[in-house]
Design an enzyme around this catalytic site. Structure first.
Site, PDB file in Angstrom:
ATOM      1  N   CYS A  85     -13.170   6.386   1.396  1.00  0.00           N
ATOM      2  CA  CYS A  85     -14.142   7.366   0.822  1.00  0.00           C
ATOM      3  C   CYS A  85     -15.170   8.038   1.638  1.00  0.00           C
ATOM      4  O   CYS A  85     -15.644   9.037   1.360  1.00  0.00           O
ATOM      5  CB  CYS A  85     -13.907   7.477  -0.628  1.00  0.00           C
ATOM      6  SG  CYS A  85     -12.537   6.532  -1.306  1.00  0.00           S
ATOM      7  N   GLU A 126      -3.213  -7.932   8.074  1.00  0.00           N
ATOM      8  CA  GLU A 126      -4.046  -6.635   8.155  1.00  0.00           C
ATOM      9  C   GLU A 126      -3.891  -6.236   9.532  1.00  0.00           C
ATOM     10  O   GLU A 126      -4.208  -7.042  10.593  1.00  0.00           O
ATOM     11  CB  GLU A 126      -5.399  -6.554   7.791  1.00  0.00           C
ATOM     12  CG  GLU A 126      -6.080  -5.181   8.207  1.00  0.00           C
ATOM     13  CD  GLU A 126      -5.512  -4.003   7.963  1.00  0.00           C
ATOM     14  OE1 GLU A 126      -5.235  -3.885   6.650  1.00  0.00           O
ATOM     15  OE2 GLU A 126      -5.349  -3.185   8.621  1.00  0.00           O
TER      16      GLU A 126
HETATM   17  C1  LIG Z   1     -11.690  10.594   4.519  1.00  0.00           C
HETATM   18  C2  LIG Z   1     -11.212  10.039   3.263  1.00  0.00           C
HETATM   19  C3  LIG Z   1     -11.783  10.089   2.086  1.00  0.00           C
HETATM   20  C4  LIG Z   1     -11.435   9.730   0.910  1.00  0.00           C
HETATM   21  N1  LIG Z   1     -12.084  10.004  -0.147  1.00  0.00           N
HETATM   22  C5  LIG Z   1     -11.711   9.473  -1.429  1.00  0.00           C
HETATM   23  C6  LIG Z   1     -12.510   9.672  -2.813  1.00  0.00           C
HETATM   24  O1  LIG Z   1     -13.362  10.581  -2.356  1.00  0.00           O
HETATM   25  N2  LIG Z   1     -12.059   9.100  -3.763  1.00  0.00           N
HETATM   26  C7  LIG Z   1     -10.711   8.447  -3.829  1.00  0.00           C
HETATM   27  O2  LIG Z   1     -10.652   8.251  -4.725  1.00  0.00           O
HETATM   28  N3  LIG Z   1     -10.083   8.288  -2.740  1.00  0.00           N
HETATM   29  C8  LIG Z   1     -10.725   8.789  -1.558  1.00  0.00           C
HETATM   30  N4  LIG Z   1      -9.909   8.589  -0.342  1.00  0.00           N
HETATM   31  C9  LIG Z   1      -8.360   7.611  -0.553  1.00  0.00           C
HETATM   32  C10 LIG Z   1      -8.759   6.195  -0.325  1.00  0.00           C
HETATM   33  O3  LIG Z   1      -9.578   5.929   0.515  1.00  0.00           O
HETATM   34  C11 LIG Z   1      -7.260   5.610  -0.517  1.00  0.00           C
HETATM   35  O4  LIG Z   1      -6.598   6.187  -1.405  1.00  0.00           O
HETATM   36  C12 LIG Z   1      -7.079   4.134  -0.449  1.00  0.00           C
HETATM   37  O5  LIG Z   1      -8.061   3.437   0.771  1.00  0.00           O
HETATM   38  C13 LIG Z   1      -5.871   3.491  -0.688  1.00  0.00           C
HETATM   39  O6  LIG Z   1      -6.130   2.133  -0.329  1.00  0.00           O
HETATM   40  P1  LIG Z   1      -4.544   1.337  -0.254  1.00  0.00           P
HETATM   41  O7  LIG Z   1      -5.203  -0.111  -0.230  1.00  0.00           O
HETATM   42  O8  LIG Z   1      -3.441   1.890  -0.834  1.00  0.00           O
HETATM   43  O9  LIG Z   1      -4.453   1.900   1.285  1.00  0.00           O
HETATM   44  P2  LIG Z   1      -5.264   1.801   2.583  1.00  0.00           P
HETATM   45  O10 LIG Z   1      -6.630   1.900   2.407  1.00  0.00           O
HETATM   46  O11 LIG Z   1      -4.564   2.950   3.591  1.00  0.00           O
HETATM   47  O12 LIG Z   1      -4.940   0.515   3.133  1.00  0.00           O
HETATM   48  C14 LIG Z   1      -3.819  -0.019   3.643  1.00  0.00           C
HETATM   49  C15 LIG Z   1      -3.826  -1.067   4.882  1.00  0.00           C
HETATM   50  O13 LIG Z   1      -2.585  -1.571   5.252  1.00  0.00           O
HETATM   51  C16 LIG Z   1      -2.731  -1.870   6.488  1.00  0.00           C
HETATM   52  N5  LIG Z   1      -1.373  -1.856   6.903  1.00  0.00           N
HETATM   53  C17 LIG Z   1      -0.173  -0.878   6.700  1.00  0.00           C
HETATM   54  N6  LIG Z   1       0.654  -1.348   7.103  1.00  0.00           N
HETATM   55  C18 LIG Z   1       0.634  -2.832   7.683  1.00  0.00           C
HETATM   56  C19 LIG Z   1       1.649  -3.499   8.045  1.00  0.00           C
HETATM   57  N7  LIG Z   1       2.850  -3.229   8.202  1.00  0.00           N
HETATM   58  N8  LIG Z   1       1.090  -4.791   8.500  1.00  0.00           N
HETATM   59  C20 LIG Z   1      -0.321  -5.052   8.390  1.00  0.00           C
HETATM   60  N9  LIG Z   1      -1.036  -4.184   7.873  1.00  0.00           N
HETATM   61  C21 LIG Z   1      -0.651  -2.859   7.518  1.00  0.00           C
HETATM   62  C22 LIG Z   1      -3.294  -0.701   7.040  1.00  0.00           C
HETATM   63  O14 LIG Z   1      -3.891  -0.960   8.304  1.00  0.00           O
HETATM   64  C23 LIG Z   1      -4.540  -0.421   5.967  1.00  0.00           C
HETATM   65  O15 LIG Z   1      -5.639  -1.330   6.407  1.00  0.00           O
HETATM   66  C24 LIG Z   1     -10.236   9.039   0.822  1.00  0.00           C
HETATM   67  C25 LIG Z   1      -9.593   8.730   2.229  1.00  0.00           C
HETATM   68  C26 LIG Z   1      -9.914   9.254   3.438  1.00  0.00           C
HETATM   69  C27 LIG Z   1      -9.176   8.913   4.771  1.00  0.00           C
END
Ligand SMILES: Cc1cc2nc3c(=O)[nH]c(=O)nc-3n(C[C@H](O)[C@H](O)[C@H](O)COP(=O)(O)OP(=O)(O)OC[C@H]3O[C@@H](n4cnc5c(N)ncnc54)[C@H](O)[C@@H]3O)c2cc1C
Length: 461
Positions: free
Chosen positions: A51, A41
């Site tokens: 969210c 990470e």
């Molecule tokens: C303000 C806000 C409000 C939201 N509200 C909602 C809601 O109400 N309902 C809902 O369903 N969704 C909501 N979402 C969306 C939700 O937060 C995301 O869909 C969810 O976090 C996605 O999870 P993920 O693990 O796919 O990606 P992320 O949460 O983006 O996690 C990916 C992680 O990978 C890490 N990473 C990336 N590339 C690399 C690399 N090369 N090496 C090491 N680490 C890396 C990043 O640092 C990050 O921590 C919201 C998002 C935001 C920003």
């Protein structure tokens, strides 16, 4: 052969919803003796709720740490070798290894894998315009972003805020800033806020936001951020006007973070998201899985691939991946496109197809829009609600529902999400045995009122 030689190594890229759900689920199924799990990470936090950021910034949630579901220490205690502040900079698919860089020291090393999970999330779209990086301009993608915005709010004496973008993050941030006592202007490129709704329903959101004291500027692209002598933001400019701002929040959408995966030759679709099979395995790659905001998902209503960045999907993807990586079996069938959000007391929900999605999918359809109330009209607290429904011409298959109203409106969309998933017709929906008592709904629930009207229209279509 020794135990350690037989041990497999799972490498996970990305330590939030999808990545750590996958790692945790795999760990539940396979102990450290069978499976070594290394997770990278690049940020400061794991397993947190982005969210919740609007509610933390707005003051409904007091502490940042309330948004953290599981800390790095808690993951490590469960036998996951979590490498924080470490960015994977290359995936060598043929060599089954990843190259990782310590963000602070710059030191690099290779780690080999037997199985790889890509959960790199999404990247916020940043406008390519002068001043976009000026102090006082903030994104809200990560906890660090949320903290930086709160620090700016604490330091800033002026009370004018401009939110760029009127998707759900834009409207949630408008609420957060209203709650902090700011005068809020939302500048939006689209004709109405919430482009995930049809424009006629977006219009209702627009009117309600103005009723809340938010200034809505639609059909206006931001061309630059203007700065004062101190270098800080002082206004946001569109082609026609300038909007004074002491703080600017950007919420103009995200793209899948797939640069690493693309460089490694892994397949991406037309929305730039990784393509997987139903088990969330990257297509054509036996030992690589991907999930969350970095993948495309199958829309079960239109039959087309879409990119939908939502935590609800990321968590489910993680579970499915973890089960499969851990030697079990699970699939993710696809989505119907359900989403709910709110701005102050206005609840906004949608599922299925908008009119333009249905047209794009080549479907012929009827639409109805009805007005109803959240409770029996005579019961105290009943508030108006608008429901729009799309159904396929002739077959009457439900295609989509949008709801705008006050308390009790938003989560009603779940009735429609279930009906869509089950492939129900609007006619069949009219007979659904939904709960009724005056404090909860009129005797005909608003969703059923819409279904009845849609069924009549289908019969005539
Ligand atoms: C303000 C806000 C409000 C939201 N509200 C909602 C809601 O109400 N309902 C809902 O369903 N969704 C909501 N979402 C969306 C939700 O937060 C995301 O869909 C969810 O976090 C996605 O999870 P993920 O693990 O796919 O990606 P992320 O949460 O983006 O996690 C990916 C992680 O990978 C890490 N990473 C990336 N590339 C690399 C690399 N090369 N090496 C090491 N680490 C890396 C990043 O640092 C990050 O921590 C919201 C998002 C935001 C920003």
């Amino acid at each position: 052969m020794s135990m350690s030689a037989a041990k497999e190594r799972l490498v996970v890229i990305g330590g939030d919803a999808a990545g750590m759900s996958a790692a945790s689920q795999a760990r539940r199924l396979k102990g450290p003796g069978e499976l070594e799990i290394v997770a990278f990470e690049r940020g400061h936090f794991t397993s947190y709720s982005a969210c919740g950021i609007p509610y933390w910034v707005g003051g409904d949630v007091e502490e940042r740490d309330e948004l953290i579901a599981r800390t790095p220490q808690e993951h490590r205690a469960r036998g996951i070798d979590l490498r924080m502040r470490t960015e994977v900079v290359e995936i060598d698919v043929a060599g089954q290894r990843v190259r990782a860089r310590d963000v602070d020291s710059g030191a690099e090393s290779w780690t080999s894998y037997d199985k790889l999970v890509i959960a790199t999330g999404a990247r916020p779209i940043r406008p390519d315009m002068p001043g976009a990086d000026a102090p006082g301009v903030h994104g809200v993608q990560t906890l660090d972003d949320g903290q930086a915005l709160l620090d700016t709010l604490a330091r800033t004496r002026g009370r004018r805020a401009v939110v760029v973008g009127a998707g759900y993050i834009g409207v949630e941030m408008a609420e957060a800033l209203i709650n902090r006592g700011y005068e809020v202007t939302v500048v939006n490129r689209g004709s109405e806020p919430m482009s995930t709704l049809d424009a006629d329903m977006g219009r209702l959101v627009h009117e309600a936001m103005e009723g809340l004291g938010i200034t809505m500027v639609n059909g206006a692209g931001v061309t630059k951020v203007l700065t004062g002598e101190d270098g800080r933001v002082r206004a946001v400019a569109t082609e026609d006007a300038e909007y004074p701002a002491d703080v600017v929040v950007l919420g103009i959408g995200v793209r899948p973070e797939t640069s690493l995966a693309r460089a490694a030759g892994l397949p991406v679709g037309q929305h730039d998201g990784l393509l997987t099979d139903l088990a969330m395995r990257v297509r054509g790659h036996e030992n690589i899985w991907a999930g969350g905001d970095c993948v495309e998902v199958l829309d079960l209503v239109s039959g087309q691939e879409r990119h939908i960045a939502l935590g609800t999907h990321a968590n489910k993807h993680g579970q499915v991946i973890g089960a499969n990586v851990g030697g079990g079996y699970a699939t993710f069938p696809g989505v119907v496109g359900t989403a709910v959000s709110k701005v102050c007391d206005l609840e906004i929900a949608r599922t299925g197809l908008r009119e333009k999605d249905a047209r794009r999918a080549g479907l012929q359809f009827v639409t109805v829009t009805i007005e109803s109330t959240s409770r029996a009209g005579y019961y105290p607290g009943a508030s108006p609600m608008t429901v729009k429904m799309l159904a396929e011409r002739r077959t009457g298959r439900l295609l989509g529902v949008q709801i705008v109203g006050r308390e009790g409106a938003g989560k009603r969309v779940d009735i429609a999400a279930v009906a869509l998933t089950a492939g129900m017709t609007v006619e069949a929906m009219t007979a659904l045995d939904l709960g009724y008592a005056p404090p909860f709904s009129p005797v005909w629930d608003p969703v059923l009122v819409a279904a009845r009207k849609a069924a009549l229209k289908v019969r005539a279509s």
